[in-house]
Motif scaffolding. Sequence first.
Motif, mmCIF file in Angstrom:
data_model
loop_
_atom_site.group_PDB
_atom_site.id
_atom_site.type_symbol
_atom_site.label_atom_id
_atom_site.label_comp_id
_atom_site.label_asym_id
_atom_site.label_seq_id
_atom_site.Cartn_x
_atom_site.Cartn_y
_atom_site.Cartn_z
ATOM 1 N N SER A 133 0.829 -1.210 0.000
ATOM 2 C CA SER A 133 0.000 0.000 0.000
ATOM 3 C C SER A 133 0.863 1.259 0.000
ATOM 4 O O SER A 133 0.556 2.239 -0.689
ATOM 5 C CB SER A 133 -0.922 0.007 1.219
ATOM 6 O OG SER A 133 -1.753 -1.132 1.247
ATOM 7 N N ALA A 134 1.935 1.227 0.786
ATOM 8 C CA ALA A 134 2.844 2.369 0.828
ATOM 9 C C ALA A 134 3.482 2.606 -0.531
ATOM 10 O O ALA A 134 3.594 3.751 -0.994
ATOM 11 C CB ALA A 134 3.915 2.147 1.889
ATOM 12 N N LEU A 159 2.585 -0.871 11.800
ATOM 13 C CA LEU A 159 3.314 -0.893 10.532
ATOM 14 C C LEU A 159 2.843 0.226 9.607
ATOM 15 O O LEU A 159 3.658 0.859 8.918
ATOM 16 C CB LEU A 159 3.127 -2.244 9.843
ATOM 17 C CG LEU A 159 3.869 -3.439 10.433
ATOM 18 C CD1 LEU A 159 3.483 -4.718 9.685
ATOM 19 C CD2 LEU A 159 5.377 -3.231 10.364
ATOM 20 N N ALA A 160 1.545 0.462 9.594
ATOM 21 C CA ALA A 160 1.010 1.544 8.761
ATOM 22 C C ALA A 160 1.554 2.896 9.225
ATOM 23 O O ALA A 160 1.979 3.721 8.408
ATOM 24 C CB ALA A 160 -0.514 1.538 8.805
ATOM 25 N N LYS A 161 1.556 3.104 10.527
ATOM 26 C CA LYS A 161 2.078 4.358 11.076
ATOM 27 C C LYS A 161 3.538 4.539 10.712
ATOM 28 O O LYS A 161 3.968 5.623 10.286
ATOM 29 C CB LYS A 161 1.893 4.377 12.592
ATOM 30 C CG LYS A 161 2.381 5.668 13.243
ATOM 31 C CD LYS A 161 2.150 5.631 14.747
ATOM 32 C CE LYS A 161 2.650 6.920 15.402
ATOM 33 N NZ LYS A 161 2.444 6.875 16.878
ATOM 34 N N ASP A 162 4.322 3.474 10.856
ATOM 35 C CA ASP A 162 5.748 3.538 10.509
ATOM 36 C C ASP A 162 5.953 3.815 9.020
ATOM 37 O O ASP A 162 6.989 4.373 8.633
ATOM 38 C CB ASP A 162 6.439 2.226 10.876
ATOM 39 C CG ASP A 162 6.562 2.026 12.381
ATOM 40 O OD1 ASP A 162 6.391 3.014 13.127
ATOM 41 O OD2 ASP A 162 6.815 0.882 12.805
ATOM 42 N N SER A 163 4.985 3.423 8.209
ATOM 43 C CA SER A 163 5.070 3.635 6.761
ATOM 44 C C SER A 163 4.448 4.961 6.338
ATOM 45 O O SER A 163 4.330 5.229 5.128
ATOM 46 C CB SER A 163 4.389 2.480 6.020
ATOM 47 O OG SER A 163 5.013 1.245 6.316
ATOM 48 N N GLY A 164 4.018 5.760 7.306
ATOM 49 C CA GLY A 164 3.477 7.084 7.002
ATOM 50 C C GLY A 164 2.029 7.100 6.579
ATOM 51 O O GLY A 164 1.571 8.070 5.959
ATOM 52 N N MET A 165 1.285 6.050 6.915
ATOM 53 C CA MET A 165 -0.117 5.989 6.516
ATOM 54 C C MET A 165 -1.046 5.990 7.724
ATOM 55 O O MET A 165 -0.715 5.442 8.772
ATOM 56 C CB MET A 165 -0.373 4.712 5.697
ATOM 57 C CG MET A 165 0.364 4.658 4.376
ATOM 58 S SD MET A 165 0.024 3.148 3.425
ATOM 59 C CE MET A 165 0.831 1.918 4.472
ATOM 60 N N ASP A 166 -2.203 6.602 7.548
ATOM 61 C CA ASP A 166 -3.252 6.530 8.560
ATOM 62 C C ASP A 166 -4.039 5.231 8.368
ATOM 63 O O ASP A 166 -3.891 4.546 7.353
ATOM 64 C CB ASP A 166 -4.188 7.734 8.446
ATOM 65 C CG ASP A 166 -3.512 9.031 8.871
ATOM 66 O OD1 ASP A 166 -2.756 9.001 9.859
ATOM 67 O OD2 ASP A 166 -3.734 10.063 8.208
ATOM 68 N N VAL A 167 -4.906 4.928 9.342
ATOM 69 C CA VAL A 167 -5.673 3.679 9.297
ATOM 70 C C VAL A 167 -7.140 3.958 9.607
ATOM 71 O O VAL A 167 -7.461 4.659 10.569
ATOM 72 C CB VAL A 167 -5.133 2.655 10.318
ATOM 73 C CG1 VAL A 167 -5.994 1.397 10.317
ATOM 74 C CG2 VAL A 167 -3.684 2.296 10.007
ATOM 75 N N LEU A 168 -8.005 3.405 8.778
ATOM 76 C CA LEU A 168 -9.433 3.352 9.069
ATOM 77 C C LEU A 168 -9.726 1.925 9.498
ATOM 78 O O LEU A 168 -9.558 0.985 8.721
ATOM 79 C CB LEU A 168 -10.252 3.717 7.827
ATOM 80 C CG LEU A 168 -11.776 3.565 7.941
ATOM 81 C CD1 LEU A 168 -12.334 4.467 9.032
ATOM 82 C CD2 LEU A 168 -12.451 3.862 6.600
ATOM 83 N N VAL A 169 -10.127 1.760 10.769
ATOM 84 C CA VAL A 169 -10.416 0.434 11.311
ATOM 85 C C VAL A 169 -11.915 0.182 11.194
ATOM 86 O O VAL A 169 -12.722 0.942 11.729
ATOM 87 C CB VAL A 169 -9.957 0.322 12.783
ATOM 88 C CG1 VAL A 169 -10.379 -1.015 13.375
ATOM 89 C CG2 VAL A 169 -8.448 0.490 12.873
#
Length: 263
Positions: A133-134, A159-169
């Motif tokens: 995704s990143a 992992l998403a945060k470390d890759s610079g992405m936000d998350v919709l749970v």
Amino acid sequence: MTTDILSRIVEQKRLEVSRARERLPETELRRLAAAPRKRRPFYDVLASAGPSGVNIIAEIKRASPSKGVIRSRLDPSLYARQYEDGGADALSVLTDASFFHGSPADLAQARSAVRLPVLRKDFIIDAYQIFESAVMGADAILLIVRILSPEQLREYMALAKDSGMDVLVEIHSTSELETAVEADARLIGINNRNLETFDTDVGRASAMGGMLGPPRVAVAESGIRNRKDIERLTAAGIFNFLIGESIVRSADPARFIRSLKGY
């Protein structure tokens, strides 16, 4: 093969990830994902209601397992621009090919056409897909509680945060909400659609909206068709709406988005 739709999708995803690893090892994918790139804030845009009191995440969606083909000749760049012209606050792009006829190219084309943050909408079951995704250029990813263990949810959010992405749970039940809260999810999508049967009830988000207190922010997903649905859900304290099919089917997506916002 299992009979419910979600299980079939997850089974297909396992095959896809396995094949992707053969083409590109995860070590190489991680290296590509670590490359610097400019991200657009997704969560920040949705953390508070915009001037109209409503935020719209407009979705690029070609098809679905329940409705079949929605719009086969959909131009992601054109639709993204129409969405932005109509006042959409963010985009969601389906990248699943087998069940939704989407692709990573749809995401890349849509994002390059506008300045809006873009959510990769897919069924993520493996860390590999987060790095993927990143590399695609996603600003945020969707994590579905129903198909992840609590440990996976926490790991993938990190992992998403470390890759610079936000998350919709994404959740569909009170037990899934508890799992999302325990994982410290900030942006929680209440899916009105049961992913096992694909039946939809807009009352689901209306009933659950009040269960989310600060600092968590709710997003109502699926089955939202008009301004009346928006007003029903805003009365339950929800101001974010992820809408796909009704926008894609509309004759004028920009005008339809403005109508959803009450303009």
